[in-house]
Design a protein around this motif. Structure first.
Motif, PDB file in Angstrom:
ATOM      1  N   GLN A   1       5.669   0.370  80.954  1.00 20.55           N
ATOM      2  CA  GLN A   1       4.872   0.882  79.836  1.00 20.55           C
ATOM      3  C   GLN A   1       5.769   1.247  78.655  1.00 20.55           C
ATOM      4  O   GLN A   1       5.388   1.061  77.507  1.00 20.55           O
ATOM      5  CB  GLN A   1       4.031   2.086  80.272  1.00 20.55           C
ATOM      6  N   ASN A   2       6.960   1.765  78.937  1.00 21.15           N
ATOM      7  CA  ASN A   2       7.907   2.058  77.858  1.00 21.15           C
ATOM      8  C   ASN A   2       8.296   0.791  77.117  1.00 21.15           C
ATOM      9  O   ASN A   2       8.422   0.792  75.890  1.00 21.15           O
ATOM     10  CB  ASN A   2       9.154   2.751  78.409  1.00 21.15           C
ATOM     11  N   VAL A   3       8.494  -0.303  77.851  1.00 14.16           N
ATOM     12  CA  VAL A   3       8.824  -1.582  77.218  1.00 14.16           C
ATOM     13  C   VAL A   3       7.653  -2.049  76.354  1.00 14.16           C
ATOM     14  O   VAL A   3       7.838  -2.490  75.219  1.00 14.16           O
ATOM     15  CB  VAL A   3       9.199  -2.653  78.275  1.00 14.16           C
ATOM     16  N   ARG A   4       6.453  -1.929  76.861  1.00 12.02           N
ATOM     17  CA  ARG A   4       5.264  -2.332  76.086  1.00 12.02           C
ATOM     18  C   ARG A   4       5.118  -1.483  74.825  1.00 12.02           C
ATOM     19  O   ARG A   4       4.749  -1.996  73.764  1.00 12.02           O
ATOM     20  CB  ARG A   4       4.016  -2.229  76.952  1.00 12.02           C
ATOM     21  N   GLU A   5       5.387  -0.195  74.945  1.00 12.58           N
ATOM     22  CA  GLU A   5       5.334   0.679  73.772  1.00 12.58           C
ATOM     23  C   GLU A   5       6.373   0.239  72.744  1.00 12.58           C
ATOM     24  O   GLU A   5       6.099   0.205  71.543  1.00 12.58           O
ATOM     25  CB  GLU A   5       5.594   2.126  74.190  1.00 12.58           C
ATOM     26  N   ALA A   6       7.556  -0.106  73.215  1.00 14.03           N
ATOM     27  CA  ALA A   6       8.623  -0.543  72.314  1.00 14.03           C
ATOM     28  C   ALA A   6       8.241  -1.843  71.608  1.00 14.03           C
ATOM     29  O   ALA A   6       8.512  -2.007  70.413  1.00 14.03           O
ATOM     30  CB  ALA A   6       9.930  -0.706  73.088  1.00 14.03           C
ATOM     31  N   VAL A   7       7.605  -2.765  72.325  1.00 13.38           N
ATOM     32  CA  VAL A   7       7.135  -4.009  71.705  1.00 13.38           C
ATOM     33  C   VAL A   7       6.122  -3.682  70.617  1.00 13.38           C
ATOM     34  O   VAL A   7       6.155  -4.248  69.517  1.00 13.38           O
ATOM     35  CB  VAL A   7       6.529  -4.961  72.762  1.00 13.38           C
ATOM     36  N   SER A   8       5.242  -2.768  70.901  1.00 12.67           N
ATOM     37  CA  SER A   8       4.229  -2.358  69.922  1.00 12.67           C
ATOM     38  C   SER A   8       4.878  -1.756  68.677  1.00 12.67           C
ATOM     39  O   SER A   8       4.433  -2.018  67.552  1.00 12.67           O
ATOM     40  CB  SER A   8       3.270  -1.359  70.574  1.00 12.67           C
ATOM     41  N   ASP A   9       5.924  -0.956  68.862  1.00 11.64           N
ATOM     42  CA  ASP A   9       6.651  -0.383  67.723  1.00 11.64           C
ATOM     43  C   ASP A   9       7.244  -1.486  66.845  1.00 11.64           C
ATOM     44  O   ASP A   9       7.145  -1.431  65.615  1.00 11.64           O
ATOM     45  CB  ASP A   9       7.774   0.538  68.199  1.00 11.64           C
ATOM     46  N   ILE A  10       7.856  -2.467  67.475  1.00  8.19           N
ATOM     47  CA  ILE A  10       8.435  -3.583  66.723  1.00  8.19           C
ATOM     48  C   ILE A  10       7.340  -4.311  65.953  1.00  8.19           C
ATOM     49  O   ILE A  10       7.478  -4.607  64.765  1.00  8.19           O
ATOM     50  CB  ILE A  10       9.181  -4.558  67.655  1.00  8.19           C
TER      51      ILE A  10
ATOM     52  N   SER B   1       4.420  -3.271  64.909  1.00  9.65           N
ATOM     53  CA  SER B   1       3.849  -2.514  63.790  1.00  9.65           C
ATOM     54  C   SER B   1       4.800  -2.512  62.587  1.00  9.65           C
ATOM     55  O   SER B   1       4.349  -2.626  61.439  1.00  9.65           O
ATOM     56  CB  SER B   1       3.484  -1.091  64.209  1.00  9.65           C
ATOM     57  N   GLN B   2       6.098  -2.438  62.845  1.00 10.17           N
ATOM     58  CA  GLN B   2       7.056  -2.504  61.738  1.00 10.17           C
ATOM     59  C   GLN B   2       7.099  -3.909  61.126  1.00 10.17           C
ATOM     60  O   GLN B   2       7.225  -4.061  59.911  1.00 10.17           O
ATOM     61  CB  GLN B   2       8.448  -2.078  62.200  1.00 10.17           C
ATOM     62  N   GLN B   3       6.975  -4.930  61.967  1.00 11.61           N
ATOM     63  CA  GLN B   3       6.955  -6.293  61.449  1.00 11.61           C
ATOM     64  C   GLN B   3       5.698  -6.523  60.603  1.00 11.61           C
ATOM     65  O   GLN B   3       5.760  -7.186  59.568  1.00 11.61           O
ATOM     66  CB  GLN B   3       7.031  -7.304  62.595  1.00 11.61           C
TER      67      GLN B   3
ATOM     68  N   ARG C   1       4.182  -4.327  58.830  1.00 11.60           N
ATOM     69  CA  ARG C   1       4.467  -3.679  57.545  1.00 11.60           C
ATOM     70  C   ARG C   1       5.320  -4.601  56.674  1.00 11.60           C
ATOM     71  O   ARG C   1       5.066  -4.758  55.485  1.00 11.60           O
ATOM     72  CB  ARG C   1       5.179  -2.355  57.795  1.00 11.60           C
ATOM     73  N   ARG C   2       6.299  -5.238  57.275  1.00 11.95           N
ATOM     74  CA  ARG C   2       7.148  -6.168  56.548  1.00 11.95           C
ATOM     75  C   ARG C   2       6.324  -7.346  56.033  1.00 11.95           C
ATOM     76  O   ARG C   2       6.435  -7.737  54.873  1.00 11.95           O
ATOM     77  CB  ARG C   2       8.258  -6.669  57.457  1.00 11.95           C
ATOM     78  N   TYR C   3       5.473  -7.904  56.890  1.00 15.68           N
ATOM     79  CA  TYR C   3       4.637  -9.039  56.486  1.00 15.68           C
ATOM     80  C   TYR C   3       3.741  -8.669  55.302  1.00 15.68           C
ATOM     81  O   TYR C   3       3.508  -9.487  54.414  1.00 15.68           O
ATOM     82  CB  TYR C   3       3.741  -9.510  57.636  1.00 15.68           C
ATOM     83  N   ASP C   4       3.230  -7.451  55.301  1.00 16.14           N
ATOM     84  CA  ASP C   4       2.344  -7.015  54.227  1.00 16.14           C
ATOM     85  C   ASP C   4       3.087  -6.831  52.906  1.00 16.14           C
ATOM     86  O   ASP C   4       2.496  -7.008  51.834  1.00 16.14           O
ATOM     87  CB  ASP C   4       1.644  -5.696  54.609  1.00 16.14           C
ATOM     88  N   LEU C   5       4.349  -6.484  52.951  1.00 16.06           N
ATOM     89  CA  LEU C   5       5.130  -6.278  51.733  1.00 16.06           C
ATOM     90  C   LEU C   5       5.592  -7.591  51.096  1.00 16.06           C
ATOM     91  O   LEU C   5       5.738  -7.678  49.875  1.00 16.06           O
ATOM     92  CB  LEU C   5       6.362  -5.422  52.037  1.00 16.06           C
ATOM     93  N   ILE C   6       5.804  -8.605  51.892  1.00 16.68           N
ATOM     94  CA  ILE C   6       6.396  -9.849  51.402  1.00 16.68           C
ATOM     95  C   ILE C   6       5.562 -10.525  50.310  1.00 16.68           C
ATOM     96  O   ILE C   6       6.118 -10.918  49.276  1.00 16.68           O
ATOM     97  CB  ILE C   6       6.717 -10.808  52.569  1.00 16.68           C
ATOM     98  N   PRO C   7       4.240 -10.688  50.464  1.00 15.92           N
ATOM     99  CA  PRO C   7       3.487 -11.338  49.380  1.00 15.92           C
ATOM    100  C   PRO C   7       3.614 -10.604  48.041  1.00 15.92           C
ATOM    101  O   PRO C   7       3.727 -11.249  46.989  1.00 15.92           O
ATOM    102  CB  PRO C   7       2.032 -11.318  49.870  1.00 15.92           C
ATOM    103  N   ASN C   8       3.628  -9.277  48.058  1.00 16.48           N
ATOM    104  CA  ASN C   8       3.802  -8.512  46.820  1.00 16.48           C
ATOM    105  C   ASN C   8       5.170  -8.771  46.212  1.00 16.48           C
ATOM    106  O   ASN C   8       5.302  -8.910  44.991  1.00 16.48           O
ATOM    107  CB  ASN C   8       3.632  -7.014  47.082  1.00 16.48           C
ATOM    108  N   LEU C   9       6.174  -8.832  47.042  1.00 17.11           N
ATOM    109  CA  LEU C   9       7.523  -9.106  46.565  1.00 17.11           C
ATOM    110  C   LEU C   9       7.608 -10.503  45.957  1.00 17.11           C
ATOM    111  O   LEU C   9       8.158 -10.689  44.872  1.00 17.11           O
ATOM    112  CB  LEU C   9       8.526  -8.963  47.718  1.00 17.11           C
ATOM    113  N   VAL C  10       7.039 -11.478  46.639  1.00 12.32           N
ATOM    114  CA  VAL C  10       7.072 -12.862  46.145  1.00 12.32           C
ATOM    115  C   VAL C  10       6.343 -12.962  44.802  1.00 12.32           C
ATOM    116  O   VAL C  10       6.825 -13.608  43.879  1.00 12.32           O
ATOM    117  CB  VAL C  10       6.467 -13.829  47.190  1.00 12.32           C
TER     118      VAL C  10
END
Length: 191
Positions: free
Chosen positions: A33-42, A44-46, A48-57
């Motif tokens: 479950q800790n591994v699954r939580e860690a995957v979820s953290d990654i 959610s951050q990714q 956020r990154r995906y959402d920022l990229i179109p604005n940057l472009v």
């Protein structure tokens, strides 16, 4: 008082074994479950990154009209990374490709002083930098949890319980070749 017989000793031993199996199984479940939580953290951050990229472009497009190839590469890498739900190794490769294209986009800003001074671009760049830091922290968290479950799965006698209940080793989130090479280089300090 009654003397303990062999049957009593076997019952006590059996009870201890059953208790150990239950505790070992539960600890393996917690690690998974800790591994699954860690995957979820990654993830959610990714996101956020995906959402920022179109604005940057879009911000860069206004200043760097002749840099279509770089902008297309960023969008393509973003789409590939977003669509990957495969194994960790492939996700890692796709994320590293996206990071490389973002680096080229930020390098592009050096050629456009007006873009470099644009407040929206600077804010997006800072948000992406912060997000990259959070992604790295999430990857470290993931890898530490993977290490913990892999050690448990390989250690005796938990390895018997892990095999019995179908627990599998997890893959680490790896650096790409250029990041690994950069990590091995000594920093150059100049005054």
């Amino acid at each position: 008082m009654e003397k303990l017989t062999m049957v009593h000793y076997l019952a006590i031993f059996g009870g201890i074994v059953v208790l150990y199996v239950i505790l070992a199984y539960n600890s393996l479940v917690a690690l998974r479950q800790n591994v699954r939580e860690a995957v979820s953290d990654i993830e959610s951050q990714q996101k956020r990154r995906y959402d920022l990229i179109p604005n940057l472009v879009e911000t860069v497009k206004g200043y760097a009209k002749h840099e279509r190839e770089t902008l297309d590469a960023v969008i393509k890498a973003r789409n590939i990374a977003m669509s990957n739900s495969g194994n960790i190794a492939q996700q890692s490769a796709d994320q590293n490709m996206l990071t490389d294209t973002l680096k080229s986009l930020f390098a592009l800003s050096e050629n456009y002083p007006d873009l470099k001074a644009n407040q929206n671009f600077l804010e997006l760049q800072q948000e992406l930098t912060d997000t990259e830091d959070k992604i790295m922290a999430s990857r470290r968290f993931y890898n530490s949890n993977v290490r913990a479950i892999n050690i448990a799965i390989e250690s005796f006698p938990k390895n018997i319980i892990a095999k019995l209940f179908g627990f599998k080793k997890e893959d680490f989130f790896e650096l790409d070749e250029s990041e690994a090479a950069a990590a091995k280089q000594r920093p150059s300090i100049k005054f």
